[in-house]
Every structure is written in structure tokens, then in C-alpha cells.
Write an enzyme that holds these catalytic residues in place. Structure first.
Site, PDB file in Angstrom:
ATOM      1  N   ASN A  40       0.644  -0.617   0.424  1.00  0.00           N
ATOM      2  CA  ASN A  40       0.347   0.257  -0.257  1.00  0.00           C
ATOM      3  C   ASN A  40       0.765   1.249  -0.193  1.00  0.00           C
ATOM      4  O   ASN A  40       1.829   0.853   0.362  1.00  0.00           O
ATOM      5  CB  ASN A  40      -1.244  -0.193   1.184  1.00  0.00           C
ATOM      6  CG  ASN A  40      -0.144   0.203   3.051  1.00  0.00           C
ATOM      7  OD1 ASN A  40       0.645  -0.643   2.780  1.00  0.00           O
ATOM      8  ND2 ASN A  40      -0.733   1.099   3.048  1.00  0.00           N
ATOM      9  N   GLU A  42       0.731   5.328   0.978  1.00  0.00           N
ATOM     10  CA  GLU A  42      -0.667   6.200   1.201  1.00  0.00           C
ATOM     11  C   GLU A  42      -0.195   8.213   0.637  1.00  0.00           C
ATOM     12  O   GLU A  42       0.989   7.256   0.659  1.00  0.00           O
ATOM     13  CB  GLU A  42      -0.804   6.475   3.051  1.00  0.00           C
ATOM     14  CG  GLU A  42      -0.930   5.196   3.343  1.00  0.00           C
ATOM     15  CD  GLU A  42      -1.115   5.075   4.617  1.00  0.00           C
ATOM     16  OE1 GLU A  42      -1.850   4.132   5.371  1.00  0.00           O
ATOM     17  OE2 GLU A  42      -0.473   6.081   5.973  1.00  0.00           O
ATOM     18  N   CYS A  51      -4.132   0.703  -2.647  1.00  0.00           N
ATOM     19  CA  CYS A  51      -3.805  -0.504  -1.476  1.00  0.00           C
ATOM     20  C   CYS A  51      -3.297  -1.618  -2.534  1.00  0.00           C
ATOM     21  O   CYS A  51      -2.486  -2.111  -3.712  1.00  0.00           O
ATOM     22  CB  CYS A  51      -4.735  -1.497  -2.381  1.00  0.00           C
ATOM     23  SG  CYS A  51      -7.145   0.008  -1.627  1.00  0.00           S
ATOM     24  N   GLU A  53      -3.607  -5.057  -2.649  1.00  0.00           N
ATOM     25  CA  GLU A  53      -3.513  -5.559  -3.527  1.00  0.00           C
ATOM     26  C   GLU A  53      -4.039  -5.210  -5.346  1.00  0.00           C
ATOM     27  O   GLU A  53      -3.446  -5.696  -6.057  1.00  0.00           O
ATOM     28  CB  GLU A  53      -5.059  -6.411  -3.149  1.00  0.00           C
ATOM     29  CG  GLU A  53      -5.372  -6.880  -2.112  1.00  0.00           C
ATOM     30  CD  GLU A  53      -5.612  -5.489  -0.747  1.00  0.00           C
ATOM     31  OE1 GLU A  53      -5.874  -6.192  -0.142  1.00  0.00           O
ATOM     32  OE2 GLU A  53      -4.691  -4.620  -1.207  1.00  0.00           O
ATOM     33  N   CYS A  90     -10.521  -4.635   0.570  1.00  0.00           N
ATOM     34  CA  CYS A  90     -12.077  -4.079   0.560  1.00  0.00           C
ATOM     35  C   CYS A  90     -12.678  -4.078  -1.320  1.00  0.00           C
ATOM     36  O   CYS A  90     -12.132  -5.402  -1.974  1.00  0.00           O
ATOM     37  CB  CYS A  90     -11.169  -2.364   0.588  1.00  0.00           C
ATOM     38  SG  CYS A  90     -10.262  -2.157  -1.575  1.00  0.00           S
ATOM     39  N   CYS A  93     -11.096  -2.912  -3.849  1.00  0.00           N
ATOM     40  CA  CYS A  93      -9.904  -4.473  -4.357  1.00  0.00           C
ATOM     41  C   CYS A  93     -10.579  -5.791  -4.846  1.00  0.00           C
ATOM     42  O   CYS A  93     -10.227  -6.781  -5.872  1.00  0.00           O
ATOM     43  CB  CYS A  93      -8.788  -4.468  -3.390  1.00  0.00           C
ATOM     44  SG  CYS A  93      -8.256  -3.383  -2.831  1.00  0.00           S
TER      45      CYS A  93
END
Length: 135
Positions: A40, A42, A51, A53, A90, A93
Site C-alpha cells: 500500500n 498512502e 491498496c 492488492e 476492500c 480490490c
């Protein structure tokens, strides 16, 4: 499976998570037998982050092209103290994983602290499907 967990763990060490302090790594295996990982990332403007994934999937698509098929994907997350955390993919994803396989197996640590393995269809039973949308 163990290889993917180890690669996801290694990927999370490179995570950029200064705001949430929630580091996530993901690793996937393609139908072609290749393995890709991501972490990830940010951003101070929160919606611009990404993310793990999706990063792993982007790496796989870059390498194999749009015909990529995912057979399995594992996610590992830790907080800043190094404690393992629950990290199911999430919704965004999940939708992207389904785009590249309707039978992928997804592994992650559940809220109960136990390893979970789910099919992507079970994680996203009512997925968006562009072909089924009427005009």
C-alpha cells in the site's frame, strides 16, 4: 500458499503508510505460474493512495498483459508495533480481483486472528458486471 504469504510480508516492509501506520502487502500467483507482489502507498490527499492488492495486480498486468488470470492472492497487514492485523481486501480490490478471475482464492488474516481462505465469488457475491447492465 506459504510463498505468497512470505512475499506479501516482504512487500509490506516497503509500504508507505505514514498516516494510518497500517502496512499492507499482497502477493498473487497468476495462472501462468508467475508471482507478483505489491504494497500500500498512502498520500496526504487520502483518496490518492493505493491498496497493496491493486499494486500487485498492476504489476501482474504490466508483466502478462490484460489476459492475466489470478489463481490466488494473499494479503498480510501489520501495524507500526509489528502486530499482525486483519486485512480482507476492500470492496474496490475485490471487484478488481474478480475482473481477472472469477475463481481466485483469497487468503488473509480474519478478525478472529485465524487464517482465512475465501473464493472471490464468496467475498463479492453481487459483483458489478458491465455486460449485465441495461442501457
Amino acid at each position: 500458499m506459504t510463498e505468497l504469504i512470505e512475499l506479501a510480508e516482504a512487500a509490506l516492509r516497503n509500504s508507505h503508510a505514514p498516516y494510518s501506520r497500517f502496512r499492507v502487502g499482497a502477493a498473487l500467483r497468476s495462472q501462468a505460474g508467475h508471482v507478483y507482489s505489491g504494497c500500500n502507498v498512502e498520500c496526504a490527499s487520502y483518496p490518492l493512495g493505493g491498496c497493496a492488492e491493486r499494486a500487485a495486480i498492476a504489476a501482474a498486468v504490466l508483466a502478462e498483459g490484460p489476459s492475466l488470470r489470478i489463481t490466488e492472492l494473499h494479503v498480510v497487514a501489520r501495524d507500526d508495533s509489528g502486530t499482525l492485523r486483519s486485512a480482507a481486501p476492500c470492496g474496490a480490490c475485490r471487484q478488481l480481483i474478480l475482473e481477472f478471475s472469477s475463481d481466485a482464492v483469497i487468503g488473509f488474516l480474519g478478525h478472529d486472528g485465524k487464517a482465512q481462505r475465501w473464493s472471490i465469488r464468496d467475498l463479492l457475491p453481487a459483483a458489478f458486471n458491465l455486460e449485465s447492465q441495461s442501457a
